[in-house]
Scaffold this active site. Structure first.
Site, PDB file in Angstrom:
ATOM      1  CG  ASP A  10      -1.750  -1.269   1.306  1.00  0.00           C
ATOM      2  OD1 ASP A  10      -2.393  -1.613   0.302  1.00  0.00           O
ATOM      3  OD2 ASP A  10      -1.739  -1.929   2.363  1.00  0.00           O
ATOM      4  CG  HIS A  46      -3.646  -5.095   2.903  1.00  0.00           C
ATOM      5  ND1 HIS A  46      -3.103  -4.221   1.990  1.00  0.00           N
ATOM      6  CD2 HIS A  46      -3.991  -6.203   2.195  1.00  0.00           C
ATOM      7  CE1 HIS A  46      -3.102  -4.775   0.790  1.00  0.00           C
ATOM      8  NE2 HIS A  46      -3.650  -5.984   0.890  1.00  0.00           N
TER       9      HIS A  46
END
Length: 434
Positions: free
Chosen positions: A243, A271
């Site tokens: 990410d 996440h």
């Protein structure tokens, strides 16, 4: 280099096996040059069980294939090549026949991750169904001729494969099937990580570093940690570096800069689509990102959701999930722990929230900005600015992780948890990675 093939072998049998002086041997795969004498009739009764174990192991080793079944003395290696090498490290990888591992293993074996002076032993965990595929992976590693790759072990028993592991890269997890509710996925993967956490607790090195990739990675990392009380809680990481990398890429593209100019980018929380890529503290070319990109609406309405939905966008383009970039982000995560963090910079990782200064509830695996001295340890950065908008987004991620933790309370010894994730709960799984 040697390959150990392990299938349905118990822990007691593994512990009875005598080690080779050249390699850290696991399970039922033994090599020659063993430090016991098996032929002498005068051997004491005390050594007899070891001798029998050795004889059985040698017989099994003779049935293996390829160069991995051969034994040799590393003292006969090129001394010039090995003079600056470090002690071999043992790296266990789960889901080792999958597409992420297919990229990651060769990065590990090449020295690209741990260094060109770091010999490595790979311990690969699969399942009954994937065992032949594991053999294929071993054959490819065999054909790649990596001098730093000293040993390859494959098997289906985590108690065998995690034995002596210095690092455990937990890539494998059950994918979400058609019609499967998110709560069902959390439960099924929770059971897997409970078992694997207990195995780490029993047989891994006492300072083993664990990086969980299989989703939901933050909650899976929490489960593994809570089932491994003999290992430091700080040593369990969930992969949020992918990410971070995606966020850096988007900032660089918008600013018209190369990504190496982007620093201090943190991802907070989970996440999932509630993740919070932090643009407030990010820098581009040493300047605050918001001073370089003067568009608050873009940050909030385009940048933030685009990072969270990047996996789904990739699948729409070529029909498969982000295996290669995931493997790269695992490698980045490892390097961030074994390389000193540049002054003023950070890296993102899902870590235990205990003792954090940002008011996040303790007992969660939560992604924070971290920094390291390069010794495998880290600390949570304590100098990040949190404004009202960022605090609101972080709170939503925290609430989601509390909700996930409640769903697996029975797997982590926590009383009073009740799973509130149901069919009508918004699905925040990262598209294509659930």
């Amino acid at each position: 280099m040697q390959l150990n093939l392990q299938k349905n072998v118990g822990l007691a049998q593994k512990q009875a096996t005598a080690p080779s002086p050249a390699f850290n041997v696991r399970g039922n795969a033994m090599r020659s040059k063993l430090p016991v004498q098996v032929a002498s009739k005068a051997a004491s009764a005390k050594k007899a069980p070891i001798a029998r174990a050795v004889a059985e192991a040698e017989d099994k080793a003779s049935k293996q294939f390829g160069v991995f079944r051969l034994s040799y003395d590393v003292n006969n290696e090129d001394k010039e090549m090995m003079k600056n090498w470090k002690k071999t490290i043992n790296v266990a990888v789960t889901g080792a026949s999958g597409t992420i591992a297919n990229h990651l293993l060769f990065m590990l074996a090449s020295g690209e991750v741990y260094g060109k002076d770091q010999p490595i032993a790979l311990q690969l965990l699969g399942s009954e169904r994937s065992y032949e595929a594991l053999e294929g992976v071993a054959m490819e590693l065999e054909d790649s001729l990596y001098p730093l790759l000293r040993e390859v072990s494959i098997g289906i028993d985590p108690y065998e494969i995690f034995a002596g592991a210095d690092w455990a890269l937990m890539v494998g997890a059950q994918p979400r099937g058609p019609g499967m509710e998110r709560s069902d996925l959390i439960q099924k993967n929770g059971q897997i990580f409970q078992v694997q956490g207990r195995a780490l607790n029993e047989v891994a090195d006492r300072n083993c570093k664990v990086i969980v990739v299989g989703n939901p990675c933050c909650t899976n990392a929490l489960i593994a940690m809570e089932n491994a009380p003999n290992l430091p809680r700080k040593n369990f990481h969930a992969l949020t570096r992918l990410d971070e990398n995606r966020a850096k890429s988007q900032l660089a593209l918008k600013a018209g800069k190369f990504y190496t100019s982007v620093s201090r980018v943190a991802v907070w929380g989970n996440h999932s689509t509630t993740q919070v890529p932090d643009f407030l503290n990010a820098k581009i070319g040493g300047l605050p990102a918001m001073n370089v990109i003067r568009d608050n609406q873009w940050f909030k309405e385009h940048f933030t959701p685009k990072v969270a939905m990047r996996g789904g966008a990739l699948i729409k383009k070529w029909g498969r999930s982000s295996a290669a970039s995931t493997a790269v982000s695992v490698a980045d995560s490892i390097r961030s722990l074994i390389t000193p963090t540049p002054p003023g910079d950070c890296f993102s990782s899902g870590v235990i929230s205990d003792g954090n200064l940002y008011g996040i509830q303790e007992g969660l695996n939560f992604s924070f900005p971290c920094r390291s001295k390069g010794d495998g340890d880290y600390e949570i950065c304590n100098d990040f600015i949190i404004d009202d908008w960022l605090r609101m987004k972080i709170k939503a991620a925290e609430d989601e992780l509390i909700q996930e933790r409640d769903c697996v309370s029975h797997l982590i010894g926590r009383e009073g948890g009740a799973c509130a994730i149901g069919p009508n709960t918004p699905d925040t799984s990262v598209p294509g990675e659930n």
